[in-house]
Design a protein around this motif. Structure first.
Motif, short mmCIF file in Angstrom:
data_model
loop_
_atom_site.label_atom_id
_atom_site.label_comp_id
_atom_site.label_asym_id
_atom_site.label_seq_id
_atom_site.Cartn_x
_atom_site.Cartn_y
_atom_site.Cartn_z
N GLU A 141 6.45 -11.34 -30.11
CA GLU A 141 6.43 -12.81 -30.60
C GLU A 141 6.96 -13.62 -29.68
OE1 GLU A 141 6.45 -13.74 -34.52
OE2 GLU A 141 4.92 -12.28 -33.91
N MET A 142 6.94 -15.06 -29.90
CA MET A 142 7.34 -15.97 -29.04
C MET A 142 8.77 -16.11 -29.76
SD MET A 142 4.69 -19.15 -29.22
CE MET A 142 4.45 -19.11 -30.96
N ASN A 143 9.73 -16.25 -28.49
CA ASN A 143 11.18 -16.27 -28.60
C ASN A 143 11.55 -17.74 -28.50
OD1 ASN A 143 13.99 -15.92 -28.86
ND2 ASN A 143 14.14 -15.34 -26.82
N LEU A 144 11.50 -18.47 -29.72
CA LEU A 144 11.57 -19.89 -29.95
C LEU A 144 12.93 -20.10 -31.01
CD1 LEU A 144 8.00 -21.25 -30.11
CD2 LEU A 144 9.75 -21.71 -28.18
N GLY A 188 9.12 -24.29 -34.34
CA GLY A 188 9.64 -22.99 -34.13
C GLY A 188 8.44 -22.15 -34.01
N ASN A 189 8.82 -20.78 -34.54
CA ASN A 189 7.35 -19.83 -34.55
C ASN A 189 6.55 -20.23 -35.51
OD1 ASN A 189 7.72 -17.82 -32.23
ND2 ASN A 189 9.49 -16.75 -33.49
N HIS A 190 6.73 -21.12 -36.15
CA HIS A 190 5.54 -21.77 -37.02
C HIS A 190 4.36 -22.07 -36.10
CE1 HIS A 190 7.55 -20.78 -40.82
NE2 HIS A 190 8.23 -21.91 -40.47
N TYR A 213 11.00 -24.04 -23.28
CA TYR A 213 9.88 -23.79 -24.84
C TYR A 213 8.45 -23.55 -24.15
CZ TYR A 213 14.18 -25.54 -27.27
OH TYR A 213 15.35 -25.82 -27.86
N LYS A 245 2.76 -20.57 -34.24
CA LYS A 245 1.54 -19.40 -34.32
C LYS A 245 0.75 -19.65 -35.71
CE LYS A 245 0.90 -14.28 -34.62
NZ LYS A 245 1.29 -13.13 -34.50
N GLU A 286 8.11 -20.18 -22.60
CA GLU A 286 7.83 -19.07 -23.47
C GLU A 286 6.46 -19.13 -24.50
OE1 GLU A 286 9.88 -16.73 -23.93
OE2 GLU A 286 8.70 -15.84 -25.85
N GLY A 320 1.08 -18.02 -29.57
CA GLY A 320 1.71 -17.13 -30.22
C GLY A 320 0.70 -15.78 -30.39
N GLU A 355 14.92 -21.33 -34.37
CA GLU A 355 14.71 -21.28 -35.58
C GLU A 355 14.07 -22.73 -35.91
OE1 GLU A 355 14.84 -19.43 -38.69
OE2 GLU A 355 14.55 -18.07 -37.36
#
Lengths: 484, 444
Positions: free
Chosen positions: B39-42, A347-349, A126, A351, A129, A257, B44
């Motif tokens: 976008e970041m690949n994280l 997760g993507n939150h 993570y 960003k 990433e 992000g 869910e």
């Protein structure tokens, strides 16, 4: 709420631990004695420590009362710049206290610690990433420990290349520990002045960069809350001379992000998990300072490293170029675990967290502009820096403003830092503060600016509400009393 | 997302104040070529209960006590943690505070740390303790660097009976410097052998560990005399099991100049090796050469007693390029936990518990000896010791794992000359039944 946040409450006095208790009391039950006493040579036996004997309730009341003299994120807004005092999710504490993790011995055989290894492996992925830097070590126990690890990697890399380099460039807008971290690794820290706009000038770097210089330590976003927009040019200049780019990632909360750190030329980056990834700061620690690097620098990372083979995980000790170990075991696993849980619940939150952190800082900056002097009037990242310049004519200084904020129920911002700004007030609201709270803070700051004009002495006499008033720090340093 | 409070209306109103058209516009100061393209690949986001399930699943296969009987110490010890320590530590005013830069609203943290410093001094017999380091290993590295600063000498000697992982960390810290580390050998009794000390030349310090990695109690008094034969050489004592000093003569009484070690035993979960607590203490004259934070007593404007961070000029705050160490944060919450633990134990409790740890370990030692498995060393030990097992014990050890017993730590990877040796540990969390069970299994 119309009334101000701060008010007086019932505050208990409480003595020092050893002024309480009575010999023979016990604060806990000891396990039953089920074996005979084994003799020990008198020459080795001591008297045991002179600790006070207290009952369980004595201990509970003592620390409950002490805790009430403290301000934490759960008490109120804590806009301490560069420290990222965001909300610490409660679920993370539940996860860290699962017996399987909390009671795990660090030298368990791999078959009995797959869960912990899997978690570490996932977290490495993570963080890779999020930063865009593919290789990660979780071992450093704090941000400054990560910096040290980064500098060890610099040293090991150049040694491997066959040339020991002696200097590291450090901009004046970098974090305070950077020069010491470089010095510990035998480098001379060379300061670089930032430009009039508060960011690094490529020309300044070009002037100082040579083949004896190991590289540069940039803080990005920097301690003025500004993005180092020339970072790519700076990286090109440093790389051209064979140097490396270190990025102090303590301010990563602004750019998750948004920016891929690996793409902008950075070779080594540390993260402060306790800041960006929400683990509690605990009165000064523990933190965790993972380091992310390019593939090229991967062989230099500390060992052991967690590797995955098929469906199982193991620790790899093999690393002929590795800098070695920086922690007795694997770092602050309990903190890594909390940060991993935060990432899993966001997760993507993540960003959005960065977007809102930056929105909140800019909202404060725009709302207080005019009431306080803004040395760099431009869009900021996750923190903004004001000064006491407008208040000085009333003989009110940054320190007075900070102390008065306590009476209003807020923790003061970071003050007198960064050093490049005289009388700095560095505000970092973080994304977890709501608009209502920000408005209350802005109101308090405006009222303090008014008080500075109308009643400067109110500020000199602050704080009024906490358990103690302004403390004599000079006397404490002159005649240190460090134990009771 | 439950941690983020903003509604769409909030965001719109705030963007208006800021003068930005949308959230992306907030990042206009970042050049286009620095913006992230993908976008970041994280995964869910997990809900709270999904996260519980995921973490319970990962934790389920771990070999942790009490389900698993772990007879292994080696720097991480399984001691009971009183429930009050666990619960008081969750007082969020301690828990969610930061470094006490503003003393007026941080007196809880500051007084606790002052109490911590005092109790650590009393435990170790030293004059001043700092507000903690990362762990025992980095604490030792910092102690050696401090001795180099104090003595202006560049060579240090470290006993081979010091925790091998601590020595590895020292190696890492010293690699880019021109400082030298030499090793002192271990004698046949399991204690450090000082006979060659005189031939090593000018030393900044000599570092021992007691109880050492083999659990052996070093003769610190004679060691101190041998080391101080050269007045400029500092005597550094490390430890990984502070509980031993509930029973043993403390390092201060034995002449140590700097004492450092791991404090995990005092109310801190083992947590797969971290966070722990680097305890660090020294003699008064060296206080300004010490790394790390210090809390001092003072008064406020009304003359009331209070506490502040002090002697900070040694740190990075003032003279960045001249700082003596880069330590910035510490293990504040772990130090707080250990203070609560020491308070709950009291002098009486810690002595009794310390004795019980030794007695149960001695019981295992005697039981194994009775079954024909002798200790490798003759020196007295505290709650762990080295035992020799016959060839083939590795298979027994592996078989015991399936029965949820970890029968000690094999020393072969650390000390090739001790390839038939295992380091066994017993704390109060292991009782007589568990010990009898282990002995029965290994003699089967």
């Amino acid at each position: 709420m119309k009334e101000k946040m701060g008010t007086t409450g019932l505050i208990f006095n409480e003595p020092l631990l050893w002024e309480k208790g009575s010999p023979g009391r016990k604060g806990l039950s000891l396990p039953r004695r089920d074996v005979a006493e084994a003799p020990l040579d008198d020459a080795l036996t001591g008297d045991g420590p002179d600790f006070p004997d207290l009952s369980e309730l004595d201990v509970v009341r003592h620390f409950t009362r002490l805790s009430q003299w403290n301000f934490g994120v759960d008490s109120g807004m804590y806009p301490l710049g560069s420290c990222t005092m965001k909300y610490n999710p409660r679920t993370n504490e539940r996860q860290a206290s699962i017996p399987g993790f909390a009671n795990a011995h660090p030298l368990l055989p791999p078959s009995l610690c797959q869960g912990a290894l899997a978690l570490m492996y996932d977290l490495q992925g993570y963080l890779a990433e999020i930063t865009g830097l593919p290789a990660v070590t979780l071992q450093p126990a704090a941000g400054a420990h990560g910096e040290l690890t980064g500098m060890l990697i610099f040293a090991a890399y150049h040694k491997h290349k066959g040339k020991v380099r002696t200097r590291v460039l450090i901009p004046d807008t970098a974090h305070g520990t950077n020069p010491a971290s470089a010095t510990l690794c035998g480098f001379t820290a060379v300061p670089v002045k930032s430009g009039a706009d508060g960011v690094l000038r490529p020309e300044s770097v070009a002037e100082l960069m040579d083949e004896d210089t190991a590289g540069i330590m940039v803080t990005n976003p920097n301690t003025l809350g500004l993005f180092e927009k020339n970072i790519r040019q700076v990286a090109a200049i440093v790389h051209e001379k064979g140097g490396l780019i270190y990025c102090d990632g303590a301010n990563m909360n602004a750019i998750m992000g948004i920016v891929n750190i690996g793409d902008i030329g950075v070779d080594v980056l540390h993260l402060n998990l306790h800041k960006t990834f929400s683990t509690p700061h605990g009165g000064g620690g523990p933190g965790a300072g993972p380091v992310c690097v390019t593939r090229q620098l991967e062989p230099f990372l500390p060992i052991p490293r967690v590797v995955k083979e098929g469906n199982s995980y193991r620790l790899d000790e093999d690393g002929p170029l590795s800098v070695g170990k920086v922690h007795a075991f694997f770092g602050n696993f309990g903190i890594l675990l909390r940060a991993c849980c935060y990432i899993l619940s966001m997760g993507n939150h993540l960003k959005q967290a960065s977007q809102y952190a930056v929105l909140n800082a800019n909202y404060i900056k725009e709302s207080l502009k005019g009431h306080y002097h803004l040395p760099y009037d431009q869009p900021c990242m996750h923190e903004c820096v004001f000064t006491d310049k407008l208040q000085q004519e009333h003989h009110v200084a940054t320190l007075d403003i900070a102390k008065r904020l306590m009476d209003h129920g807020f923790h003061p911002p970071t003050i007198y830092f960064p050093l490049v700004v005289s009388g700095a007030i560095m505000i970092e609201p973080t994304e977890t503060e709501s608009k209502e709270t920000l408005d209350q803070f802005i109101d308090a700051m405006k009222q303090i600016a008014r008080e500075a004009r109308q009643c400067p002495d109110c500020l000199h006499e602050s704080p009024q509400f906490p358990k103690v008033r302004r403390l004599d720090e000079t006397a404490a340093a002159r005649k240190p009393c460090l134990r009771g | 997302m439950r941690y983020l409070p903003h509604t769409r209306e909030d965001i719109e109103q705030m963007l208006q104040v800021v003068g930005a058209t949308d959230l992306d516009a907030l990042f206009s100061s970042i050049p286009d070529d620095c913006l992230r393209k993908k976008e970041m690949n994280l995964p869910e986001p997990l809900t709270e209960w999904e996260l519980n399930g995921h973490m319970d699943h990962l934790a389920a296969g771990m070999g942790a006590s009490p389900a698993c009987k772990v007879f292994m110490g080696a720097g991480s010890y399984n001691h009971y943690i009183p429930e009050i320590t666990r619960q008081l530590l969750l007082r969020s005013e301690f828990f969610t505070a930061y470094t006490p830069y503003q003393p007026e609203i941080s007196q809880g943290t500051l007084q606790t740390i002052f109490e911590y410093q005092t109790l650590v001094c009393r435990l170790l017999g030293m004059d001043v303790a700092n507000a903690s380091m990362y762990d025992g290993a980095s604490g030792l590295a910092e102690a050696l660097l401090m001795a180099i600063r104090v003595s202006h000498r560049k060579k240090v000697a470290v006993s081979r009976a010091v925790h091998p992982l601590y020595r590895k960390v020292v190696e890492t810290y010293f690699a880019p410097t021109d400082y030298e580390v030499v090793e002192l050998p271990v004698g046949v009794d399991g204690r450090t052998d000082f006979s060659g000390l005189k031939d090593l030349g000018e030393l900044a310090c000599v570092a021992l560990q007691s109880p050492n990695f083999f659990g052996c109690i070093e003769d610190l008094e004679s060691a101190g005399k041998a080391i101080h034969a050269d007045k400029k050489t500092l005597f550094v004592t490390a430890f990984s099991e502070p509980l031993a000093y509930g029973l043993l003569k403390n390092p201060g009484v034995c002449g140590a100049d700097i004492v450092c070690g791991e404090g995990q035993s005092f109310g801190i979960p083992q947590s797969f090796g971290g966070p722990g607590l680097g305890m660090f203490a020294a003699r008064q004259p060296y206080v300004r050469a010490m790394p790390g934070r210090l809390v001092g007593k003072t008064v406020d404007r009304d003359g009331k007693t209070g506490f502040v961070l002090t002697l900070a000029t040694r740190e990075q705050h003032i003279r960045r390029e001249k700082a003596t160490s880069n330590i910035c944060s510490n293990q504040g919450l772990c130090a707080t936990a250990s203070t609560m633990y020491m308070a709950a134990m009291g002098g009486t409790g810690i002595r009794e518990l310390s004795r019980l740890n030794r007695d149960r370990a001695e019981y295992l030692k005697a039981s194994l000896a009775g079954a024909g498995y002798a200790s490798a060393f003759t020196a007295p030990t505290f709650n762990e010791f080295v035992v020799r097992f016959p060839e083939g014990f590795s298979d027994t050890w592996q078989a015991l794992l399936k029965k949820k017993i970890v029968a000690g730590l094999h020393l072969a990877p650390w000390y090739p000359e001790l390839s038939d040796c295992w380091l066994m540990c017993v704390t109060e969390a292991i009782d007589k039944n568990d010990i009898d069970g282990l002995v029965k299994e290994v003699t089967r």
